[in-house]
Design a protein around this motif. Structure first.
Motif, short mmCIF file in Angstrom:
data_model
loop_
_atom_site.label_atom_id
_atom_site.label_comp_id
_atom_site.label_asym_id
_atom_site.label_seq_id
_atom_site.Cartn_x
_atom_site.Cartn_y
_atom_site.Cartn_z
N GLY A 1 54.56 70.90 53.83
CA GLY A 1 55.12 69.87 52.95
C GLY A 1 54.16 68.71 52.76
O GLY A 1 54.00 68.20 51.64
N LEU A 2 53.49 68.29 53.83
CA LEU A 2 52.52 67.21 53.73
C LEU A 2 51.34 67.58 52.84
O LEU A 2 50.79 66.73 52.13
N THR A 3 50.95 68.85 52.87
CA THR A 3 49.85 69.30 52.03
C THR A 3 50.19 69.13 50.55
O THR A 3 49.38 68.61 49.77
N ALA A 4 51.39 69.54 50.17
CA ALA A 4 51.81 69.39 48.77
C ALA A 4 51.93 67.91 48.41
O ALA A 4 51.46 67.47 47.36
N TYR A 5 52.55 67.15 49.29
CA TYR A 5 52.75 65.71 49.03
C TYR A 5 51.41 64.98 48.92
O TYR A 5 51.20 64.19 47.99
N ASP A 6 50.50 65.24 49.85
CA ASP A 6 49.21 64.55 49.85
C ASP A 6 48.36 64.95 48.64
O ASP A 6 47.63 64.11 48.08
#
Length: 227
Positions: free
Chosen positions: A174-179
């Protein structure tokens, strides 16, 4: 002075910025992998690194904080050097993984992480949905994950270890997509020159951290690590 149509100009800025970001990230990962491999292959060096585990971890933590909070003040050259030093130190500490896990497990975890990272990063880049609302949820999920890991360090529950690894993969996916979306929007704001290069290095660090943490959790899952 060359004039671009607004859409064309933004597209070019985003492409250039993300190319620099992913180039720095790839260089960092390559240095980490190379350092880990060479260290594990040198018995004297690996023993030295084993005795310096905590100093190395503290140095890594200090570098991450420095790069994160001083990104706007550091020159691109200094930021780039610090990022590569951090990647090298991570390689030293990661060399121990090659003694704990089999080469097949490490390779499988790396390839799985690379595929998951590429997919989630592409999703973050291509989606029309605003992911800024994920920020608070991901922050609390990350804090909860850290607390669960600390608690399980004392209780050594196999079931909890498995659950933590699954949640860890999901959180960093999720952090990968968000970042990625956050970096795309940053590029669209018109960053250029020195500011863009510094931001690209800081963005590379963020994505690098997403990747290596996802890799560590995948490694535990795929190797059947139950503490």
């Amino acid at each position: 002075m060359t004039t671009y149509a607004p859409a064309t100009g933004r597209t070019e800025l985003v492409r250039t910025f993300l190319n620099r970001t992913y180039s720095w990230m790839a260089a960092g990962l390559a240095l980490t992998a190379g350092t880990a491999y060479l260290t594990a292959g040198n018995l004297a060096l690996s023993q030295l690194v084993s005795g310096l585990t905590w100093p190395l971890i503290i140095a890594q933590f200090a570098l991450v904080l420095g790069l994160s909070f001083l990104a706007d003040r550091l020159s691109p050259v200094v930021a780039g050097i610090l990022f590569m030093v951090y990647a090298g130190l991570t390689g030293l500490t990661f060399s121990s993984l090659l003694f704990v896990y089999s080469p097949a497990a490490v390779g499988t975890a790396f390839l799985t992480s690379a595929g998951a990272f590429a997919g989630m990063s592409a999703a973050g880049y291509l989606t029309k949905r605003d992911l800024s609302g994920w920020s608070r949820f991901l922050l609390f999920a990350l804090l909860g994950l850290i607390l669960a890991m600390v608690a399980n360090f004392f209780f050594h529950s196999g079931a909890a270890s498995f659950a933590i690894s699954v949640v860890g993969v999901l959180v960093f996916a999720g952090l990968t997509a968000y970042d990625t979306q956050k970096l795309k929007l940053m590029a669209q704001s018109g960053l250029q020159g020195r500011a863009a290069e510094s931001a690209a290095i800081n963005g590379a660090l963020v994505l690098y951290l997403d990747f290596i943490n996802m890799f560590l959790f995948f490694l535990r899952l795929l190797s059947g690590d139950r503490d």
